[in-house]
Design a protein around this motif. Structure first.
Motif, PDB file in Angstrom:
ATOM      1  N   GLU A  38       0.841  -1.198   0.000  1.00  0.00           N
ATOM      2  CA  GLU A  38       0.000   0.000   0.000  1.00  0.00           C
ATOM      3  C   GLU A  38       0.875   1.246   0.000  1.00  0.00           C
ATOM      4  OE1 GLU A  38      -2.972   0.024   3.055  1.00  0.00           O
ATOM      5  OE2 GLU A  38      -3.722  -1.939   2.476  1.00  0.00           O
ATOM      6  N   LYS A  39       0.299   2.357  -0.460  1.00  0.00           N
ATOM      7  CA  LYS A  39       0.990   3.643  -0.474  1.00  0.00           C
ATOM      8  C   LYS A  39       0.299   4.578   0.502  1.00  0.00           C
ATOM      9  CE  LYS A  39       3.717   2.517  -3.881  1.00  0.00           C
ATOM     10  NZ  LYS A  39       4.859   1.784  -3.562  1.00  0.00           N
ATOM     11  N   PRO A  40       0.893   4.950   1.601  1.00  0.00           N
ATOM     12  CA  PRO A  40       2.176   4.485   2.111  1.00  0.00           C
ATOM     13  C   PRO A  40       2.033   3.084   2.702  1.00  0.00           C
ATOM     14  CG  PRO A  40       1.189   5.959   3.715  1.00  0.00           C
ATOM     15  CD  PRO A  40       0.257   5.931   2.511  1.00  0.00           C
ATOM     16  N   PRO A  41       3.147   2.377   2.849  1.00  0.00           N
ATOM     17  CA  PRO A  41       3.089   1.016   3.405  1.00  0.00           C
ATOM     18  C   PRO A  41       2.430   0.998   4.788  1.00  0.00           C
ATOM     19  CG  PRO A  41       5.263   1.460   2.503  1.00  0.00           C
ATOM     20  CD  PRO A  41       4.511   2.768   2.499  1.00  0.00           C
ATOM     21  N   GLN A  42       1.573   0.022   4.996  1.00  0.00           N
ATOM     22  CA  GLN A  42       0.862  -0.120   6.266  1.00  0.00           C
ATOM     23  C   GLN A  42       1.440  -1.235   7.138  1.00  0.00           C
ATOM     24  OE1 GLN A  42      -1.727   2.100   7.134  1.00  0.00           O
ATOM     25  NE2 GLN A  42      -0.732   3.073   5.386  1.00  0.00           N
ATOM     26  N   PHE A  43       2.593  -1.737   6.731  1.00  0.00           N
ATOM     27  CA  PHE A  43       3.270  -2.805   7.487  1.00  0.00           C
ATOM     28  C   PHE A  43       4.765  -2.630   7.257  1.00  0.00           C
ATOM     29  CE2 PHE A  43       4.609  -7.113   8.577  1.00  0.00           C
ATOM     30  CZ  PHE A  43       3.817  -7.358   9.684  1.00  0.00           C
ATOM     31  N   PRO A  44       5.584  -2.919   8.279  1.00  0.00           N
ATOM     32  CA  PRO A  44       7.037  -2.768   8.112  1.00  0.00           C
ATOM     33  C   PRO A  44       7.565  -3.592   6.945  1.00  0.00           C
ATOM     34  CG  PRO A  44       6.498  -3.205  10.401  1.00  0.00           C
ATOM     35  CD  PRO A  44       5.238  -3.400   9.616  1.00  0.00           C
ATOM     36  N   ARG A  45       8.554  -3.040   6.259  1.00  0.00           N
ATOM     37  CA  ARG A  45       9.173  -3.755   5.143  1.00  0.00           C
ATOM     38  C   ARG A  45      10.312  -4.607   5.672  1.00  0.00           C
ATOM     39  NH1 ARG A  45      10.320  -0.100   0.305  1.00  0.00           N
ATOM     40  NH2 ARG A  45      10.508  -2.149  -0.616  1.00  0.00           N
ATOM     41  N   PRO A  46      10.535  -5.760   5.076  1.00  0.00           N
ATOM     42  CA  PRO A  46      11.617  -6.640   5.538  1.00  0.00           C
ATOM     43  C   PRO A  46      12.975  -6.146   5.066  1.00  0.00           C
ATOM     44  CG  PRO A  46      10.581  -7.594   3.623  1.00  0.00           C
ATOM     45  CD  PRO A  46       9.796  -6.351   3.954  1.00  0.00           C
ATOM     46  N   ILE A  47      14.009  -6.701   5.666  1.00  0.00           N
ATOM     47  CA  ILE A  47      15.363  -6.442   5.194  1.00  0.00           C
ATOM     48  C   ILE A  47      15.860  -7.691   4.487  1.00  0.00           C
ATOM     49  CG2 ILE A  47      15.877  -4.748   6.987  1.00  0.00           C
ATOM     50  CD1 ILE A  47      17.517  -6.943   8.386  1.00  0.00           C
ATOM     51  N   GLN A  65       6.351  -2.269  17.180  1.00  0.00           N
ATOM     52  CA  GLN A  65       5.809  -0.915  17.013  1.00  0.00           C
ATOM     53  C   GLN A  65       4.518  -0.956  16.194  1.00  0.00           C
ATOM     54  OE1 GLN A  65       6.919   2.074  18.423  1.00  0.00           O
ATOM     55  NE2 GLN A  65       4.865   2.631  17.695  1.00  0.00           N
ATOM     56  N   TRP A  66       4.476  -1.784  15.162  1.00  0.00           N
ATOM     57  CA  TRP A  66       3.262  -1.939  14.371  1.00  0.00           C
ATOM     58  C   TRP A  66       2.117  -2.427  15.265  1.00  0.00           C
ATOM     59  CZ3 TRP A  66       0.109  -6.094  13.233  1.00  0.00           C
ATOM     60  CH2 TRP A  66      -0.816  -5.897  12.208  1.00  0.00           C
ATOM     61  N   GLN A  67       2.413  -3.379  16.163  1.00  0.00           N
ATOM     62  CA  GLN A  67       1.395  -3.878  17.081  1.00  0.00           C
ATOM     63  C   GLN A  67       0.916  -2.759  18.011  1.00  0.00           C
ATOM     64  OE1 GLN A  67       3.896  -7.032  18.590  1.00  0.00           O
ATOM     65  NE2 GLN A  67       2.590  -8.599  17.643  1.00  0.00           N
ATOM     66  N   ARG A  68       1.855  -1.975  18.558  1.00  0.00           N
ATOM     67  CA  ARG A  68       1.478  -0.854  19.436  1.00  0.00           C
ATOM     68  C   ARG A  68       0.631   0.167  18.676  1.00  0.00           C
ATOM     69  NH1 ARG A  68       6.714  -1.952  21.380  1.00  0.00           N
ATOM     70  NH2 ARG A  68       7.658  -0.422  19.979  1.00  0.00           N
ATOM     71  N   ASP A  69       0.974   0.418  17.418  1.00  0.00           N
ATOM     72  CA  ASP A  69       0.188   1.347  16.599  1.00  0.00           C
ATOM     73  C   ASP A  69      -1.229   0.846  16.393  1.00  0.00           C
ATOM     74  OD1 ASP A  69       2.453   2.950  16.406  1.00  0.00           O
ATOM     75  OD2 ASP A  69       2.915   2.336  14.341  1.00  0.00           O
ATOM     76  N   ARG A  70      -1.401  -0.462  16.175  1.00  0.00           N
ATOM     77  CA  ARG A  70      -2.740  -1.022  16.004  1.00  0.00           C
ATOM     78  C   ARG A  70      -3.544  -0.847  17.289  1.00  0.00           C
ATOM     79  NH1 ARG A  70      -0.338  -0.879  12.347  1.00  0.00           N
ATOM     80  NH2 ARG A  70      -1.598   0.957  12.206  1.00  0.00           N
ATOM     81  N   GLN A  73      -4.537   2.778  17.613  1.00  0.00           N
ATOM     82  CA  GLN A  73      -5.604   3.071  16.655  1.00  0.00           C
ATOM     83  C   GLN A  73      -6.944   2.563  17.192  1.00  0.00           C
ATOM     84  OE1 GLN A  73      -5.425   0.941  12.894  1.00  0.00           O
ATOM     85  NE2 GLN A  73      -5.951   2.828  11.829  1.00  0.00           N
ATOM     86  N   ARG A  74      -6.946   1.374  17.767  1.00  0.00           N
ATOM     87  CA  ARG A  74      -8.169   0.826  18.352  1.00  0.00           C
ATOM     88  C   ARG A  74      -8.656   1.701  19.487  1.00  0.00           C
ATOM     89  NH1 ARG A  74      -7.195  -3.786  22.385  1.00  0.00           N
ATOM     90  NH2 ARG A  74      -6.486  -1.917  23.459  1.00  0.00           N
ATOM     91  N   ASP A  75      -7.726   2.127  20.345  1.00  0.00           N
ATOM     92  CA  ASP A  75      -8.115   2.926  21.501  1.00  0.00           C
ATOM     93  C   ASP A  75      -8.631   4.313  21.098  1.00  0.00           C
ATOM     94  OD1 ASP A  75      -7.376   0.760  23.005  1.00  0.00           O
ATOM     95  OD2 ASP A  75      -5.488   1.642  23.701  1.00  0.00           O
ATOM     96  N   ARG A  76      -8.062   4.903  20.039  1.00  0.00           N
ATOM     97  CA  ARG A  76      -8.534   6.201  19.547  1.00  0.00           C
ATOM     98  C   ARG A  76      -9.950   6.086  18.980  1.00  0.00           C
ATOM     99  NH1 ARG A  76      -3.279   6.627  17.629  1.00  0.00           N
ATOM    100  NH2 ARG A  76      -3.911   5.941  15.561  1.00  0.00           N
TER     101      ARG A  76
END
Length: 79
Positions: A38-47, A65-70, A73-76
């Motif tokens: 997705e643009k912008p990416p909605q999940f971390p990119r791998p190395i 961090q992605w988990q904390r962001d989710r 987002q739920r709490d907001r």
């Protein structure tokens, strides 16, 4: 499979292969790659783990961090 990598701030981070990322997030492979595209990416990119780039892994700190962001987002949206 988990590996350790040293970040630029000299802290060691864990590398997670796809199976571990799927386990940690509850997402399937297709969903992970769809979110990354997705643009912008909605999940971390791998190395890339190799020059040819066929083996990849994600930083555990970025998945966390992605988990904390989710959660945030739920709490907001609950307010």
């Amino acid at each position: 499979m988990e590996n350790k990598v040293q970040s630029s701030d000299n802290q060691v981070d864990t590398l997670l292969r796809l199976a571990a990322v799927k386990e940690a997030t509850g997402l399937g492979r297709s969903t992970i790659y769809d979110l990354m595209s997705e643009k912008p990416p909605q999940f971390p990119r791998p190395i890339k783990l190799t020059e040819r780039g066929k083996a990849v892994a994600w930083l555990a700190s970025e998945i966390a961090q992605w988990q904390r962001d989710r959660i945030a987002q739920r709490d907001r949206s609950a307010i």
